[in-house]
Design a protein around this motif. Structure first.
Motif, mmCIF file in Angstrom:
data_model
loop_
_atom_site.group_PDB
_atom_site.id
_atom_site.type_symbol
_atom_site.label_atom_id
_atom_site.label_comp_id
_atom_site.label_asym_id
_atom_site.label_seq_id
_atom_site.Cartn_x
_atom_site.Cartn_y
_atom_site.Cartn_z
ATOM 1 N N LEU A 190 0.816 -1.212 0.000
ATOM 2 C CA LEU A 190 0.000 0.000 0.000
ATOM 3 C C LEU A 190 0.851 1.264 0.000
ATOM 4 N N THR A 191 1.784 1.353 0.931
ATOM 5 C CA THR A 191 2.535 2.603 1.092
ATOM 6 C C THR A 191 3.568 2.816 -0.004
ATOM 7 N N SER A 192 3.929 1.762 -0.740
ATOM 8 C CA SER A 192 4.847 1.933 -1.868
ATOM 9 C C SER A 192 4.107 2.276 -3.157
ATOM 10 N N THR A 193 2.863 1.809 -3.300
ATOM 11 C CA THR A 193 2.102 2.068 -4.526
ATOM 12 C C THR A 193 1.159 3.263 -4.395
ATOM 13 N N ARG A 194 0.769 3.578 -3.173
ATOM 14 C CA ARG A 194 -0.107 4.731 -2.926
ATOM 15 C C ARG A 194 0.530 5.548 -1.801
ATOM 16 N N PRO A 195 1.578 6.298 -2.122
ATOM 17 C CA PRO A 195 2.403 6.946 -1.089
ATOM 18 C C PRO A 195 1.650 7.898 -0.181
ATOM 19 N N GLU A 196 0.463 8.360 -0.579
ATOM 20 C CA GLU A 196 -0.303 9.245 0.302
ATOM 21 C C GLU A 196 -0.685 8.560 1.612
ATOM 22 N N TYR A 197 -0.689 7.222 1.617
ATOM 23 C CA TYR A 197 -1.057 6.494 2.838
ATOM 24 C C TYR A 197 0.067 6.470 3.860
ATOM 25 N N ASN A 198 1.256 6.876 3.476
ATOM 26 C CA ASN A 198 2.320 7.050 4.456
ATOM 27 C C ASN A 198 1.935 8.103 5.492
ATOM 28 N N ASN A 199 1.103 9.056 5.080
ATOM 29 C CA ASN A 199 0.687 10.133 5.980
ATOM 30 C C ASN A 199 -0.503 9.745 6.851
ATOM 31 N N LYS A 200 -1.028 8.532 6.674
ATOM 32 C CA LYS A 200 -2.190 8.095 7.435
ATOM 33 C C LYS A 200 -1.850 7.035 8.475
ATOM 34 N N ILE A 201 -0.575 6.659 8.564
ATOM 35 C CA ILE A 201 -0.140 5.613 9.491
ATOM 36 C C ILE A 201 0.975 6.156 10.367
ATOM 37 N N ASN A 202 0.765 6.153 11.681
ATOM 38 C CA ASN A 202 1.810 6.567 12.606
ATOM 39 C C ASN A 202 2.983 5.597 12.572
ATOM 40 N N ILE A 203 2.647 4.332 12.748
ATOM 41 C CA ILE A 203 3.681 3.306 12.855
ATOM 42 C C ILE A 203 3.077 1.961 12.475
ATOM 43 N N LEU A 204 3.885 1.121 11.871
ATOM 44 C CA LEU A 204 3.542 -0.274 11.648
ATOM 45 C C LEU A 204 4.333 -1.111 12.635
ATOM 46 N N ILE A 205 3.623 -1.818 13.513
ATOM 47 C CA ILE A 205 4.278 -2.789 14.388
ATOM 48 C C ILE A 205 4.156 -4.135 13.695
#
Length: 391
Positions: A166-181
């Motif tokens: 998700l975050t590599s193909t739709r980079p806008e979602y990097n701004n919607k996730i604080n952290i991935l555990i």
């Protein structure tokens, strides 16, 4: 000959005797059983799949929403079947706003706005679609319903790989996730051991056989093979030895102390619950090609779909979210060597930890008997550390 006949008779008798179990509780019912009110929310993806998203309601929930995503052939149930000792209810009991998602193809995601789940088109997906469509829709739904700007994401196994997609193909979602555990992170699969490595070696042949048989759905919740498996695994002594000690542990790593015989019935009631054959093939391709890349359709179709002879790799350098990698030393599916490759490629790893428990295997991260002792303290430490999770 007589011994074999008696043995077969005992198996058939036990399959019959243990074949009348009650229908297992679903996620909402399990939450209610332990005193929690659970909302069931319908999420419809951009490409029309209908998924169930669960929200554990807690009057104390004032913190950033926490979203849990399951692994392959699994479902939201994996986060709750240990009852009060499960991660979802432990988080809720500690005041977290808990949301638990499902990917298409499992028992909570076997619907579409117009495709028939018994049609070939319905099952034309792999973990790419889980990330690109399912996870994006789930995150947007949680943010809309809570009014929050970001979520904290916890994934098990495949539940991490779909976040990288998700975050590599739709980079806008990097701004919607604080952290991935990332619990038992799956991405690169270059250092697997037998029997998994041997299965992957013959996966192209298995794929051809599946296509000849028109096998699109695998390990479906109501499939004949899964129903037989559930009945067989319940047989005292024989079921535990065959299904857990011989089969599950050979795939995931052995840990008898964390998987007691009395847990077998609960476990097999909720796992496996379905995915596509294409999903399994895609992971096999990742291993064989030694690249975390899009699905390989073959040269001709790759040109038609990607305008390339080979599928492009996912750009992990574009995954800018904070990532905490939690690894099991005895995990045969998410090996220390493969997680090291992932760690090198991700630009923002804020924590890397090999869980001190020496026997920690792949399933201990979601269904171990004593998770509250060897795992949960690390998760809470990450969630409570401002430098890791601040907006």
């Amino acid at each position: 000959m007589a011994t074999c006949t008696v043995f077969l008779f005992l198996i058939v008798f036990n399959l019959y005797a243990f074949g009348f179990e009650e229908k297992p509780l679903n996620f909402v019912q399990i939450g209610n059983k332990y005193g929690y009110k659970v909302e069931e929310i319908i999420v419809i993806t951009e490409d029309g799949y209908i998924l169930k998203l669960f929200h554990i309601i807690s009057v104390k929930s004032v913190k950033t929403p926490v979203l849990l995503m399951h692994g392959i052939t699994d479902s939201a149930d994996t986060w709750i079947i240990r009852g009060n000792n499960s991660l979802s209810l432990t988080l809720a009991a500690n005041g977290y706003d808990v949301w638990v998602g499902n990917c298409r193809g499992n028992k909570y995601g076997r619907k579409h706005i117009y495709l028939d789940p018994d049609s070939d088109d319905f099952w034309d997906f792999s973990f790419h679609e889980f990330g690109y469509y399912d996870l994006s829709a789930i995150i947007d739904t949680v943010l809309y319903l809570t009014g929050s700007k970001k979520i904290n994401l916890l994934g098990h196994s495949q539940g991490n790989a779909i976040c990288y997609v998700l975050t590599s193909t739709r980079p806008e979602y990097n701004n919607k996730i604080n952290i991935l555990i990332a619990l038992a992170p799956i991405c690169f699969l270059q250092n697997l051991q037998p029997p998994v490595s041997k299965i992957i070696e013959v996966s192209p042949k298995l794929d051809r056989i599946a296509k000849l048989l028109n096998l699109q759905e695998v390990f479906g919740d109501n499939s004949l093979i899964v129903n037989i498996l559930r009945k067989y695994c319940r047989i005292p002594f024989i079921g535990y030895k065959t299904c857990i000690l011989d089969l599950l542990f050979s795939l995931s790593g052995d840990d008898i102390d964390e998987f007691e015989p009395s847990f077998v019935s609960t476990f097999v009631d909720h796992f496996p619950v379905g995915t596509s054959e294409k999903d399994l093939v895609h992971f096999a391709q990742v291993s064989l090609r030694r690249k975390f890349a899009n699905y390989d359709y073959g040269i001709q179709r790759n040109i038609e779909i990607y305008n390339l002879t080979e599928p492009m790799e996912y750009n992990l350098s574009a995954v800018n979210i904070k990532v905490a990698l939690l690894v099991g030393a005895n995990d045969k599916l998410s090996t220390i060597e493969d997680v090291a490759l992932l760690r090198e490629r991700l630009p923002n790893v804020v924590k890397y930890l090999v869980i001190p428990r020496r026997k920690m295997n792949h399933f201990d991260f979601v269904s171990g008997l004593h998770m509250e002792d060897y795992l949960f303290p690390y998760i809470f430490d990450i969630l409570n550390t401002d430098t890791y999770t601040e907006n």
